[in-house]
Design a protein around this motif. Sequence first.
Motif, PDB file in Angstrom:
ATOM      1  N   HIS A 169       0.860  -1.190   0.000  1.00  0.00           N
ATOM      2  CA  HIS A 169       0.000   0.000   0.000  1.00  0.00           C
ATOM      3  C   HIS A 169       0.890   1.231   0.000  1.00  0.00           C
ATOM      4  N   ILE A 170       0.568   2.174  -0.867  1.00  0.00           N
ATOM      5  CA  ILE A 170       1.289   3.442  -0.958  1.00  0.00           C
ATOM      6  C   ILE A 170       0.402   4.504  -0.326  1.00  0.00           C
ATOM      7  N   GLN A 171       0.859   5.053   0.775  1.00  0.00           N
ATOM      8  CA  GLN A 171       0.107   6.090   1.490  1.00  0.00           C
ATOM      9  C   GLN A 171       0.628   7.461   1.067  1.00  0.00           C
ATOM     10  N   THR A 172      -0.241   8.284   0.493  1.00  0.00           N
ATOM     11  CA  THR A 172       0.132   9.631   0.071  1.00  0.00           C
ATOM     12  C   THR A 172      -0.536  10.653   0.991  1.00  0.00           C
ATOM     13  N   PRO A 173       0.004  11.877   1.034  1.00  0.00           N
ATOM     14  CA  PRO A 173      -0.574  12.870   1.939  1.00  0.00           C
ATOM     15  C   PRO A 173      -1.850  13.533   1.429  1.00  0.00           C
ATOM     16  N   ASP A 174      -2.053  13.518   0.102  1.00  0.00           N
ATOM     17  CA  ASP A 174      -3.221  14.230  -0.429  1.00  0.00           C
ATOM     18  C   ASP A 174      -3.573  13.713  -1.818  1.00  0.00           C
ATOM     19  N   GLU A 175      -4.695  14.191  -2.323  1.00  0.00           N
ATOM     20  CA  GLU A 175      -5.194  13.742  -3.621  1.00  0.00           C
ATOM     21  C   GLU A 175      -4.225  14.079  -4.761  1.00  0.00           C
ATOM     22  N   SER A 176      -3.565  15.212  -4.664  1.00  0.00           N
ATOM     23  CA  SER A 176      -2.618  15.619  -5.698  1.00  0.00           C
ATOM     24  C   SER A 176      -1.470  14.618  -5.821  1.00  0.00           C
ATOM     25  N   MET A 177      -0.894  14.201  -4.703  1.00  0.00           N
ATOM     26  CA  MET A 177       0.200  13.241  -4.764  1.00  0.00           C
ATOM     27  C   MET A 177      -0.305  11.849  -5.139  1.00  0.00           C
ATOM     28  N   LEU A 225      -3.081   2.323  -3.596  1.00  0.00           N
ATOM     29  CA  LEU A 225      -2.579   3.681  -3.490  1.00  0.00           C
ATOM     30  C   LEU A 225      -3.720   4.574  -3.043  1.00  0.00           C
ATOM     31  N   ASN A 226      -3.461   5.435  -2.048  1.00  0.00           N
ATOM     32  CA  ASN A 226      -4.484   6.394  -1.646  1.00  0.00           C
ATOM     33  C   ASN A 226      -3.945   7.354  -0.603  1.00  0.00           C
ATOM     34  N   HIS A 227      -4.666   8.447  -0.422  1.00  0.00           N
ATOM     35  CA  HIS A 227      -4.346   9.422   0.608  1.00  0.00           C
ATOM     36  C   HIS A 227      -5.240   9.233   1.836  1.00  0.00           C
ATOM     37  N   GLU A 228      -6.151   8.299   1.769  1.00  0.00           N
ATOM     38  CA  GLU A 228      -6.988   7.959   2.908  1.00  0.00           C
ATOM     39  C   GLU A 228      -6.514   6.633   3.487  1.00  0.00           C
ATOM     40  N   THR A 229      -6.783   6.401   4.757  1.00  0.00           N
ATOM     41  CA  THR A 229      -6.385   5.149   5.389  1.00  0.00           C
ATOM     42  C   THR A 229      -7.147   3.999   4.746  1.00  0.00           C
ATOM     43  N   PRO A 230      -6.443   2.976   4.278  1.00  0.00           N
ATOM     44  CA  PRO A 230      -7.126   1.858   3.611  1.00  0.00           C
ATOM     45  C   PRO A 230      -7.915   1.002   4.597  1.00  0.00           C
ATOM     46  N   ASN A 231      -8.884   0.264   4.039  1.00  0.00           N
ATOM     47  CA  ASN A 231      -9.706  -0.625   4.855  1.00  0.00           C
ATOM     48  C   ASN A 231      -8.961  -1.872   5.295  1.00  0.00           C
ATOM     49  N   VAL A 273       4.356   1.778   1.913  1.00  0.00           N
ATOM     50  CA  VAL A 273       5.274   2.806   1.429  1.00  0.00           C
ATOM     51  C   VAL A 273       4.654   4.129   1.849  1.00  0.00           C
ATOM     52  N   ASN A 274       5.273   4.765   2.823  1.00  0.00           N
ATOM     53  CA  ASN A 274       4.721   5.998   3.384  1.00  0.00           C
ATOM     54  C   ASN A 274       5.380   7.210   2.742  1.00  0.00           C
ATOM     55  N   LEU A 275       4.576   8.002   2.038  1.00  0.00           N
ATOM     56  CA  LEU A 275       5.058   9.228   1.419  1.00  0.00           C
ATOM     57  C   LEU A 275       4.523  10.452   2.162  1.00  0.00           C
ATOM     58  N   CYS A 276       3.959  10.223   3.332  1.00  0.00           N
ATOM     59  CA  CYS A 276       3.347  11.281   4.137  1.00  0.00           C
ATOM     60  C   CYS A 276       4.349  11.856   5.139  1.00  0.00           C
ATOM     61  N   PRO A 277       4.089  13.078   5.602  1.00  0.00           N
ATOM     62  CA  PRO A 277       4.978  13.668   6.607  1.00  0.00           C
ATOM     63  C   PRO A 277       4.740  13.144   8.022  1.00  0.00           C
ATOM     64  N   ASN A 278       3.723  12.305   8.196  1.00  0.00           N
ATOM     65  CA  ASN A 278       3.427  11.766   9.522  1.00  0.00           C
ATOM     66  C   ASN A 278       3.381  10.238   9.483  1.00  0.00           C
ATOM     67  N   VAL A 279       3.401   9.630  10.642  1.00  0.00           N
ATOM     68  CA  VAL A 279       3.313   8.177  10.759  1.00  0.00           C
ATOM     69  C   VAL A 279       1.839   7.776  10.654  1.00  0.00           C
ATOM     70  N   PRO A 280       1.503   6.832   9.801  1.00  0.00           N
ATOM     71  CA  PRO A 280       0.116   6.385   9.701  1.00  0.00           C
ATOM     72  C   PRO A 280      -0.367   5.772  11.020  1.00  0.00           C
ATOM     73  N   ASP A 281      -1.638   5.972  11.329  1.00  0.00           N
ATOM     74  CA  ASP A 281      -2.211   5.480  12.581  1.00  0.00           C
ATOM     75  C   ASP A 281      -2.063   3.971  12.753  1.00  0.00           C
TER      76      ASP A 281
END
Length: 139
Positions: free
Chosen positions: A36-44, A77-83, A90-98
């Motif tokens: 899973h690729i975690q992005t910070p927003d819809e643009s990324m 791939l998404n900017h929202e937390t997956p189900n 793969v974390n592309l966000c500035p924060n640690v996923p919950d």
Amino acid sequence: MPQVDFYVVEDNAHNAWLRYACRLIEKAYTMGLHIHIQTPDESMTKQMDDLLWTFRDRSFIPHQSACEANELCAVTLNHETPNETREVLVNLCPNVPDNFQLYKRIVEVVANNDAMKQTARERFRFYKDHGEAPTHHQV
């Protein structure tokens, strides 16, 4: 306890860090892992969606939005937390996923700029404070 790896991409070319992320995703994909690729927003999310199709001339990485994904799709791939969780995040966000503890491996890809390096240091400390032993790679 997940394996956490930080990859700091020294190349300053436009999107070099995202292209490197694509290389790591491709490697994990060819190993048969679910990613899973975690992005910070819809643009990324859109930017990574495009790069996964075009980052190399002779390959692409089949993928779906985490919202639309099914079990047959190895890469989401998404900017929202997956189900659901996957083996690799793969974390592309500035924060640690919950839900970081639910993954076997976490890949943090960091661009060569001060702002991204600072947020990466904060995530590195967070992982250490939560009992993880993150590894640092200069690439």
